[in-house]
Design a protein around this motif. Structure first.
Motif, PDB file in Angstrom:
ATOM      1  N   ALA A  99      -9.194  -3.075   2.413  1.00 28.30           N
ATOM      2  CA  ALA A  99      -8.963  -4.457   1.692  1.00 28.30           C
ATOM      3  C   ALA A  99      -9.505  -5.460   2.783  1.00 28.30           C
ATOM      4  CB  ALA A  99      -7.841  -5.386   0.918  1.00 28.30           C
ATOM      5  N   ALA A 100      -9.425  -5.409   4.242  1.00 28.60           N
ATOM      6  CA  ALA A 100     -10.261  -6.314   5.065  1.00 28.60           C
ATOM      7  C   ALA A 100     -10.886  -5.864   5.746  1.00 28.60           C
ATOM      8  CB  ALA A 100      -8.553  -5.653   6.297  1.00 28.60           C
ATOM      9  N   TYR A 101     -11.698  -4.246   5.509  1.00 28.79           N
ATOM     10  CA  TYR A 101     -13.063  -4.153   6.267  1.00 28.79           C
ATOM     11  C   TYR A 101     -13.884  -4.535   5.498  1.00 28.79           C
ATOM     12  CZ  TYR A 101     -11.782  -0.835   9.744  1.00 28.79           C
ATOM     13  OH  TYR A 101     -11.713  -0.165  10.827  1.00 28.79           O
ATOM     14  N   TYR A 102     -13.339  -4.141   3.470  1.00 25.88           N
ATOM     15  CA  TYR A 102     -14.691  -4.969   2.195  1.00 25.88           C
ATOM     16  C   TYR A 102     -14.512  -6.733   2.453  1.00 25.88           C
ATOM     17  CZ  TYR A 102     -16.912  -5.611  -1.968  1.00 25.88           C
ATOM     18  OH  TYR A 102     -17.598  -5.806  -3.081  1.00 25.88           O
ATOM     19  N   LEU A 103     -13.692  -7.568   2.724  1.00 22.96           N
ATOM     20  CA  LEU A 103     -13.464  -8.970   2.946  1.00 22.96           C
ATOM     21  C   LEU A 103     -14.001  -9.116   4.467  1.00 22.96           C
ATOM     22  CD1 LEU A 103     -12.557 -11.581   2.290  1.00 22.96           C
ATOM     23  CD2 LEU A 103     -10.511 -11.158   3.070  1.00 22.96           C
ATOM     24  N   CYS A 158       0.984  -0.983   0.017  1.00 24.64           N
ATOM     25  CA  CYS A 158       0.147   0.189   0.306  1.00 24.64           C
ATOM     26  C   CYS A 158       1.311   1.379  -0.026  1.00 24.64           C
ATOM     27  CB  CYS A 158      -1.204   0.171   1.180  1.00 24.64           C
ATOM     28  SG  CYS A 158      -1.791  -1.393   1.121  1.00 24.64           S
ATOM     29  N   VAL A 159       1.909   1.485   1.174  1.00 22.59           N
ATOM     30  CA  VAL A 159       2.416   2.376   0.156  1.00 22.59           C
ATOM     31  C   VAL A 159       4.189   2.424  -0.497  1.00 22.59           C
ATOM     32  CG1 VAL A 159       2.631   2.437   3.561  1.00 22.59           C
ATOM     33  CG2 VAL A 159       4.489   1.591   1.804  1.00 22.59           C
ATOM     34  N   THR A 160       3.791   1.442  -1.357  1.00 22.48           N
ATOM     35  CA  THR A 160       4.868   1.590  -2.306  1.00 22.48           C
ATOM     36  C   THR A 160       3.846   3.007  -3.110  1.00 22.48           C
ATOM     37  OG1 THR A 160       5.272  -0.820  -2.307  1.00 22.48           O
ATOM     38  CG2 THR A 160       5.529   0.452  -4.672  1.00 22.48           C
ATOM     39  N   PRO A 161       4.923   4.613  -3.566  1.00 25.33           N
ATOM     40  CA  PRO A 161       4.549   5.076  -4.241  1.00 25.33           C
ATOM     41  C   PRO A 161       3.834   5.010  -5.510  1.00 25.33           C
ATOM     42  CG  PRO A 161       6.768   5.378  -4.166  1.00 25.33           C
ATOM     43  CD  PRO A 161       6.291   3.857  -3.319  1.00 25.33           C
ATOM     44  N   ASP A 183       1.049  -9.699  -5.433  1.00 29.02           N
ATOM     45  CA  ASP A 183       0.309  -8.903  -4.983  1.00 29.02           C
ATOM     46  C   ASP A 183       0.160  -7.912  -5.083  1.00 29.02           C
ATOM     47  OD1 ASP A 183       2.598  -9.194  -3.484  1.00 29.02           O
ATOM     48  OD2 ASP A 183       2.225  -8.851  -1.855  1.00 29.02           O
ATOM     49  N   MET A 184       0.995  -7.350  -5.885  1.00 30.65           N
ATOM     50  CA  MET A 184       2.167  -6.141  -7.196  1.00 30.65           C
ATOM     51  C   MET A 184       1.025  -6.039  -7.688  1.00 30.65           C
ATOM     52  SD  MET A 184       3.267  -4.098  -4.459  1.00 30.65           S
ATOM     53  CE  MET A 184       3.649  -2.960  -5.672  1.00 30.65           C
ATOM     54  N   LEU A 185       0.097  -7.184  -8.619  1.00 31.51           N
ATOM     55  CA  LEU A 185      -0.296  -7.452 -10.331  1.00 31.51           C
ATOM     56  C   LEU A 185      -0.814  -6.363  -9.842  1.00 31.51           C
ATOM     57  CD1 LEU A 185       2.219  -8.906 -10.696  1.00 31.51           C
ATOM     58  CD2 LEU A 185       0.439 -10.124 -12.097  1.00 31.51           C
ATOM     59  N   ARG A 186      -2.160  -5.785  -9.486  1.00 31.39           N
ATOM     60  CA  ARG A 186      -3.305  -5.502  -9.073  1.00 31.39           C
ATOM     61  C   ARG A 186      -3.244  -4.297  -8.822  1.00 31.39           C
ATOM     62  NH1 ARG A 186      -8.185  -7.366  -7.726  1.00 31.39           N
ATOM     63  NH2 ARG A 186      -9.064  -5.524  -9.748  1.00 31.39           N
ATOM     64  N   VAL A 187      -2.193  -3.693  -8.712  1.00 31.56           N
ATOM     65  CA  VAL A 187      -2.080  -2.467  -7.948  1.00 31.56           C
ATOM     66  C   VAL A 187      -2.221  -0.999  -8.599  1.00 31.56           C
ATOM     67  CG1 VAL A 187      -0.601  -0.843  -6.439  1.00 31.56           C
ATOM     68  CG2 VAL A 187      -0.550  -3.478  -5.749  1.00 31.56           C
ATOM     69  N   PRO A 188      -3.185  -0.144  -9.007  1.00 32.13           N
ATOM     70  CA  PRO A 188      -3.236   0.468  -9.670  1.00 32.13           C
ATOM     71  C   PRO A 188      -2.442   1.377  -9.505  1.00 32.13           C
ATOM     72  CG  PRO A 188      -4.966   0.961  -8.100  1.00 32.13           C
ATOM     73  CD  PRO A 188      -3.936  -0.359  -7.564  1.00 32.13           C
ATOM     74  N   ALA A 244      -4.384   0.996  -2.917  1.00 34.17           N
ATOM     75  CA  ALA A 244      -3.377   0.248  -3.435  1.00 34.17           C
ATOM     76  C   ALA A 244      -4.122  -0.973  -1.510  1.00 34.17           C
ATOM     77  CB  ALA A 244      -1.526  -0.128  -3.066  1.00 34.17           C
ATOM     78  N   THR A 245      -4.501   0.223  -1.402  1.00 32.83           N
ATOM     79  CA  THR A 245      -5.060  -0.453   0.546  1.00 32.83           C
ATOM     80  C   THR A 245      -6.658  -1.311   0.093  1.00 32.83           C
ATOM     81  OG1 THR A 245      -6.033   1.740   0.696  1.00 32.83           O
ATOM     82  CG2 THR A 245      -4.593   1.395   1.795  1.00 32.83           C
ATOM     83  N   MET A 246      -7.013  -1.112  -1.056  1.00 28.07           N
ATOM     84  CA  MET A 246      -8.647  -2.550  -1.746  1.00 28.07           C
ATOM     85  C   MET A 246      -7.412  -3.661  -2.285  1.00 28.07           C
ATOM     86  SD  MET A 246     -11.352  -2.566  -1.201  1.00 28.07           S
ATOM     87  CE  MET A 246     -12.594  -1.231  -0.999  1.00 28.07           C
ATOM     88  N   VAL A 247      -6.281  -3.542  -2.899  1.00 27.91           N
ATOM     89  CA  VAL A 247      -6.067  -4.839  -3.099  1.00 27.91           C
ATOM     90  C   VAL A 247      -5.180  -5.554  -2.420  1.00 27.91           C
ATOM     91  CG1 VAL A 247      -6.798  -4.166  -5.239  1.00 27.91           C
ATOM     92  CG2 VAL A 247      -4.551  -3.198  -4.642  1.00 27.91           C
ATOM     93  N   SER A 248      -4.343  -4.925  -1.621  1.00 24.16           N
ATOM     94  CA  SER A 248      -3.068  -5.672  -1.269  1.00 24.16           C
ATOM     95  C   SER A 248      -3.905  -7.036   0.425  1.00 24.16           C
ATOM     96  CB  SER A 248      -2.396  -4.691  -0.328  1.00 24.16           C
ATOM     97  OG  SER A 248      -1.729  -5.458   0.449  1.00 24.16           O
TER      98      SER A 248
END
Length: 382
Positions: free
Chosen positions: A353-357, A65-68, A91-96, A343-347
């Motif tokens: 992602a935790a709240y959604y899952l 998530c913190v990867t700029p 886990d990096m493949l879907r980070v927009p 990224a916080t939604m896909v990682s």
């Protein structure tokens, strides 16, 4: 399973909850600095079972998530080149990035491969001497040593078609930055056990003393986290601010000297931007001059790429603990795991992602039918 089942015991969890309730007398805000801890907290409903006086704030503990954003765009630019095999953890493949992600680049014909170790990427480089092989090296102090070791091995073996796109960050400077923020509400930290397994406790006492904040090193199972909370609350109620190790089965005070020696040889400390947060001085690593030839940014001349974050995504505020995921208007509507804004939604370690899952889809006590309210539909510990 040893060290898992016994750390999810409901009876022991109940005793820890009782101890916390008996100790707390006023409101306290604690921050966990690990995405794995965040997911465990939300999955087991720990935050909802705590007394109302104890609030858990989710910090910037997800390395994906913190990867700029500009680093993601550098990865996309490098991966798009026909002579490159771009390797990454899945886990990096879907980070927009700015308009697309690595999955999109792969669908357009790029050779993007999911690997399970940086050594897999090094093996691919040996098997493909006519191609440039790049490994996307991200993460905190936990994943930095194997990436450093892989670069060290490449140099030792004379493998010249391998390079590392580095985006490693360090936890203590992030804690310092959080405490220096004028909006900070954090009064104690649950430090990440895996980070301290590598680096030990040496950097934390000065932070605890200077900011007068308890720092308790914890693991990732429910009882680990509850013990960390219990110790933090006891310190806060007593007016103390020391560093405690509540994860002794994995963490030693000195950490891993071998891993630290490898880091010191291959990397050097540098300023680093954190996605959604900005520049934090001395918060990252880059390859040292000795290994600069293996730095993908320089090899592919992408050091000049600069980007701006979307104003629609509030993940930066989530990462700083200023809001909870469900307090973002885009959460669960225009931003979902299938169509993420950040990224916080896909990682797998992202708070959103935790709240959604785990169906935390609305503000506590205010959600529509089928969503989780303040004390409702909690997954029991154990």
């Amino acid at each position: 399973m040893k060290y898992l089942d016994e750390f999810s015991d409901p009876a022991l969890a109940a005793r820890l909850f009782d101890d916390i309730r008996a100790t707390v007398t006023r409101p306290w805000a604690l921050m966990e600095v690990c995405g794995g801890q965040t997911h465990s907290i939300i999955r087991h409903g720990i935050d909802q079972l705590l007394p109302d006086e104890v609030e858990l704030i989710h910090g910037p503990g997800c390395p994906v998530c913190v990867t700029p954003l500009d680093t993601i765009d550098k990865a996309l630019e490098i991966a798009s080149r026909p002579d490159v095999i771009f390797c990454s953890f899945g886990d990096m493949l879907r980070v927009p990035g700015s308009g697309r992600d690595l999955f999109k680049v792969k669908s357009e014909g790029a050779d993007v491969r999911v690997v399970y170790s940086p050594l897999d990427a090094l093996r691919i480089a040996r098997e493909n001497p006519d191609r440039q092989v790049v490994f996307f090296g991200i993460g905190f102090e936990t994943t930095a040593p194997p990436n450093a070791m892989t670069v060290h091995q490449a140099r030792k073996l004379g493998i010249e078609n391998f390079s590392l796109l580095v985006s490693h960050v360090r936890v203590p400077p992030a804690i310092d930055a959080i405490m220096n923020s004028p909006d900070c509400r954090v009064q104690a930290f649950l430090a990440a056990g895996h980070v301290c397994t590598v680096m030990g406790l040496g950097e934390y006492p000065e932070l605890a003393e200077r900011h007068r904040v308890p720092i308790v090193v914890t693991g990732f199972e429910p009882l680990d986290i509850l013990e960390g909370i219990r110790r933090s609350v006891r310190q806060l109620e007593a007016g103390e601010h020391t560093v405690e190790n509540a994860y002794p089965r994995a963490v030693q005070a000195g950490g891993s000297p071998a891993a630290q020696a490898m880091l010191a040889d291959v990397f050097e400390v540098t300023d680093r931007s954190w996605r959604g947060i900005g520049m934090i001085p001395a918060s990252g690593w880059r390859l040292s001059e000795k290994y600069r030839q293996y730095d993908a940014e320089y090899r592919f001349s992408v050091t000049g790429i600069r980007t701006e974050e979307s104003t629609d995504c509030r993940s930066g505020e989530v990462l700083q603990g200023l809001i909870k995921p469900h307090e973002c208007a885009a959460f669960g509507t225009t931003c979902t795991p299938r169509n993420p804004l950040g990224a916080t939604m896909v990682s797998s370690e992202g708070a959103c992602a935790a709240y959604y899952l785990y169906r935390r889809l609305s503000a506590p006590g205010a959600g529509p039918a089928g969503t989780c309210g303040a004390r409702d539909e909690v997954t029991p510990v154990g």
